[in-house]
Motif scaffolding. Structure first.
Motif, PDB file in Angstrom:
ATOM      1  N   PHE B 238      24.143  32.391  35.682  1.00 58.62           N
ATOM      2  CA  PHE B 238      24.579  32.927  34.388  1.00 58.62           C
ATOM      3  C   PHE B 238      24.723  34.455  34.444  1.00 58.62           C
ATOM      4  O   PHE B 238      25.767  35.010  34.064  1.00 58.62           O
ATOM      5  CB  PHE B 238      23.562  32.495  33.325  1.00 58.62           C
ATOM      6  CG  PHE B 238      23.849  32.984  31.935  1.00 58.62           C
ATOM      7  CD1 PHE B 238      25.128  32.948  31.404  1.00 58.62           C
ATOM      8  CD2 PHE B 238      22.829  33.472  31.124  1.00 58.62           C
ATOM      9  CE1 PHE B 238      25.389  33.386  30.108  1.00 58.62           C
ATOM     10  CE2 PHE B 238      23.073  33.915  29.838  1.00 58.62           C
ATOM     11  CZ  PHE B 238      24.358  33.879  29.335  1.00 58.62           C
ATOM     12  N   VAL B 241      27.662  35.597  36.808  1.00 56.73           N
ATOM     13  CA  VAL B 241      28.979  35.351  36.197  1.00 56.73           C
ATOM     14  C   VAL B 241      29.216  36.351  35.064  1.00 56.73           C
ATOM     15  O   VAL B 241      30.304  36.934  34.944  1.00 56.73           O
ATOM     16  CB  VAL B 241      29.076  33.892  35.674  1.00 56.73           C
ATOM     17  CG1 VAL B 241      30.388  33.664  34.948  1.00 56.73           C
ATOM     18  CG2 VAL B 241      28.945  32.902  36.811  1.00 56.73           C
ATOM     19  N   LEU B 242      28.170  36.574  34.273  1.00 50.46           N
ATOM     20  CA  LEU B 242      28.270  37.508  33.141  1.00 50.46           C
ATOM     21  C   LEU B 242      28.636  38.912  33.637  1.00 50.46           C
ATOM     22  O   LEU B 242      29.524  39.572  33.077  1.00 50.46           O
ATOM     23  CB  LEU B 242      26.921  37.532  32.410  1.00 50.46           C
ATOM     24  CG  LEU B 242      26.880  38.188  31.050  1.00 50.46           C
ATOM     25  CD1 LEU B 242      27.627  37.334  30.038  1.00 50.46           C
ATOM     26  CD2 LEU B 242      25.436  38.357  30.575  1.00 50.46           C
ATOM     27  N   ASN B 245      32.243  39.026  34.764  1.00 54.38           N
ATOM     28  CA  ASN B 245      33.127  38.938  33.592  1.00 54.38           C
ATOM     29  C   ASN B 245      33.183  40.274  32.864  1.00 54.38           C
ATOM     30  O   ASN B 245      34.255  40.743  32.466  1.00 54.38           O
ATOM     31  CB  ASN B 245      32.635  37.855  32.630  1.00 54.38           C
ATOM     32  CG  ASN B 245      33.243  36.495  32.927  1.00 54.38           C
ATOM     33  OD1 ASN B 245      34.332  36.401  33.487  1.00 54.38           O
ATOM     34  ND2 ASN B 245      32.547  35.445  32.575  1.00 54.38           N
ATOM     35  N   LEU B 246      32.003  40.898  32.707  1.00 55.26           N
ATOM     36  CA  LEU B 246      31.941  42.206  32.039  1.00 55.26           C
ATOM     37  C   LEU B 246      32.716  43.255  32.833  1.00 55.26           C
ATOM     38  O   LEU B 246      33.457  44.065  32.270  1.00 55.26           O
ATOM     39  CB  LEU B 246      30.482  42.659  31.906  1.00 55.26           C
ATOM     40  CG  LEU B 246      29.708  42.123  30.709  1.00 55.26           C
ATOM     41  CD1 LEU B 246      28.228  42.450  30.855  1.00 55.26           C
ATOM     42  CD2 LEU B 246      30.234  42.736  29.415  1.00 55.26           C
ATOM     43  N   ASP B 249      36.404  42.686  32.373  1.00 53.98           N
ATOM     44  CA  ASP B 249      36.825  43.148  31.041  1.00 53.98           C
ATOM     45  C   ASP B 249      36.929  44.669  31.015  1.00 53.98           C
ATOM     46  O   ASP B 249      37.879  45.245  30.480  1.00 53.98           O
ATOM     47  CB  ASP B 249      35.805  42.699  29.981  1.00 53.98           C
ATOM     48  CG  ASP B 249      36.017  41.245  29.590  1.00 53.98           C
ATOM     49  OD1 ASP B 249      36.984  40.646  30.084  1.00 53.98           O
ATOM     50  OD2 ASP B 249      35.205  40.714  28.813  1.00 53.98           O
TER      51      ASP B 249
END
Lengths: 317, 260
Positions: B238, B241-242, B245-246, B249
């Motif tokens: 988790f 991946v977070l 992803n951040l 972005d």
């Protein structure tokens, strides 16, 4: 419009033909023989080479690969997906009995995603940069990043093993019965979470874009209530890009059923595919992948048609 | 912030042997399924192995698979996207129909199919995740190439007699790096998730490797009595991946501002 629908259907058939071809030939590359999985050499069962040869002939595995492919295509046209090597039952029959479970799970997962993403995305856009907006953005990022099988196990741990509120696995009875509903809650929430984050972000950004449009100022200047401006004027236009992504998310959810059905022992096609992969049951894998892809292709065709119907600027040509 | 965290994850992957307090593969039946303690910060698993050490070594496996798969997907996908976008015509028609077929596989089904075809293990997982990324890399590259190939500087390069490979690499590719870098970062997050999915389903990395998805899968039978066995490996997936992803972005926002 009919011409467009026929063209989209033909493209769908071509795509399915490509999928069948890729799946068929990639399975031929797989190491190991399905018959050897059925009768392991070290089993000491004394199975003679003749029996193995007879079984290979029965399932057409003794023929050259290209001939096997042509036979598979010929049978496919008659909706015959072959026999499962492990159970000796027709694959089409097994798929038909499992399709309702997968369809039910996918629709409920999609419902969960839409029911969370739509209101949260709208509130987030209307109250941009508020505490609510920030919370929803964190929630969107978290649901995009959380591994669904882990989320499923955490829910199971909390609601089944600790609180004993919901059953841990399986599918019992009709969805409309209390027992059936209790069984689908956790799988549907877990599956829905896979699409919630992306949908939430999309609804928010689409709404933000629409809320800045001049026609909304006109609507406000006419003296319309803010509620009417947001829901009747802004939301209807913001939903157009959301519909396309919703169609694509059905693909994510259909693929996700493979994982979720494994976690919650849900008797659908996804679990059947994994069972087929483990047993090198080629007809099962081919049939299962084709059934899931067929669902995705049909949804995408429907989305394209709805898209044109919803947005008059998009033509059917 | 996300780039610092991403570097920290890379650091853990590189220096796993120095960071891990125990050997991740050696178990001890006297310390089976122990809850978190001073001796074992994340507790121990069903074979008495230290979960923290396995999570630390798991970072190495996940990052290795993620980066290598990304390179495979990036190389094949960008090449297809460059060729189809630049040449158009039959090349575009054939290439894009092939990509359309790959994109019509729902979700991770394509990765599951490829990984199981090649028999599981580290290399098949890399190939599966790499090929799974190809369609989207190809699409993004093609879209950017279609815009770039009409620009004046590409026309100028053609006019002075630059060769096609030189135009593609020096003029087209160097001008479409932004979206590709952003997508590659986001794809890293997806690669970490897919690696875990495949191992969880039993078609990925084989036991006893300390891969996070595999750890959750093998430990789930014991989660009723020892919830920590699924908690920490899942948390590792988790968080990783977070972070990616951040980072993706953040890079997207950065490139968007630059373009504006």
């Amino acid at each position: 419009m009919w011409g467009y629908i026929v063209r989209r259907l033909l493209t769908g058939v071509l795509v399915l033909f490509g999928v069948v071809t890729i799946v068929f030939f990639s399975l031929q590359l797989a190491p190991g023989d399905p018959i050897s999985m059925l009768i392991p050499a070290e089993s000491g069962s004394g199975t003679s080479g003749e029996v193995v040869a007879a079984l290979r002939a029965k399932y057409g595995l003794d023929k050259p690969v290209f001939i096997q492919y042509l036979v598979y295509l010929k049978n496919l046209v008659r909706l015959d997906l072959g026999q499962s090597i492990s159970t000796d039952r027709p694959v089409a029959e097994a798929l038909l009995s499992r399709y309702p479970a997968t369809l039910e799970l996918t629709i409920c997962g999609l419902l969960v995603a839409v029911l969370i993403a739509l209101p949260v995305g709208i509130i987030s856009a209307v109250r941009q940069n508020s505490v609510l907006d920030n919370i929803s953005r964190v929630l969107a990022l978290a649901t995009t990043s959380i591994p669904s099988f882990w989320l499923g196990l955490l829910l199971m741990l909390l609601f089944s093993l600790q609180l004993r509120w919901l059953p841990a696995s399986g599918r019992v009875g009709s969805l409309w019965s209390w027992d059936g509903l209790k069984h689908i809650i956790m799988p549907a929430v877990t599956l829905g979470a896979m699409a919630t984050g992306i949908l939430m972000r999309l609804v928010r950004s689409a709404m933000l874009e629409v809320l800045r449009a001049d026609y909304l100022n006109t609507a406000r200047a006419k003296g319309l209530r803010e509620r009417t401006v947001v829901y009747r004027h802004a939301l209807r236009n913001a939903l157009i890009p959301v519909i396309t992504v919703l169609g694509l998310q059905v693909g994510t959810l259909l693929g996700g059923t493979v994982v979720i059905e494994t976690v919650f022992a849900w008797p659908g096609i996804g679990r059947y595919v994994i069972w087929g992969i483990m047993g090198k049951d080629f007809p099962v894998v081919q049939g299962g992948v084709l059934a899931l892809t067929l669902g995705f292709v049909i949804v995408n065709i429907l989305v394209d048609i709805i898209y044109c119907a919803v947005d008059p600027r998009v033509s059917y040509s | 912030m996300s780039s610092v965290l991403a570097l920290l994850i890379l650091f853990v992957a590189i220096f796993a042997p120095q960071i891990a307090p125990y050997d991740p593969s050696i178990g001890n039946y006297r310390t089976m399924l122990q809850p978190p303690s001073h001796a074992h910060l994340f507790g121990t698993d069903e074979l008495g192995r230290d979960i923290l050490s396995r999570v630390v070594y798991g970072t190495r496996i996940t990052i290795t698979i993620g980066i290598t798969a990304l390179l495979v997907g990036l190389t094949i996908g960008v090449t297809i996207g460059l060729l189809t976008g630049y040449f158009g015509g039959v090349v575009d028609l054939v290439g894009m129909r092939f990509i359309d077929i790959l994109l019509s596989f729902p979700g991770i089904l394509l990765a599951i199919l490829i990984s199981s075809t090649f028999g599981g293990g580290l290399l098949p997982v890399i190939i599966a995740i790499g090929l799974y990324s190809v369609p989207t890399f190809a699409r993004i590259t093609r879209g950017s190439v279609l815009v770039t190939r009409e620009k004046g500087f590409v026309e100028a390069a053609r006019a002075i007699g630059a060769s096609t490979p030189r135009i593609l690499v020096r003029h087209v590719l160097s001008n479409i790096q932004g979206p590709i870098v952003v997508y590659a970062t986001l794809r890293m997050a997806s690669a970490v998730l897919t690696t875990a999915f495949l191992s969880f389903l039993g078609v990925g990395v084989a036991p006893p490797a300390p891969e996070w998805g595999l750890m959750v899968n093998t430990a789930r039978d014991f989660m009723r009595d020892a919830p920590h066995v699924i908690l920490f490996p899942g948390m590792a997936i988790f968080i990783t991946v977070l972070v990616f992803n951040l980072l993706g972005d953040g890079l997207r926002d950065l490139f968007d501002v630059q373009q504006q």
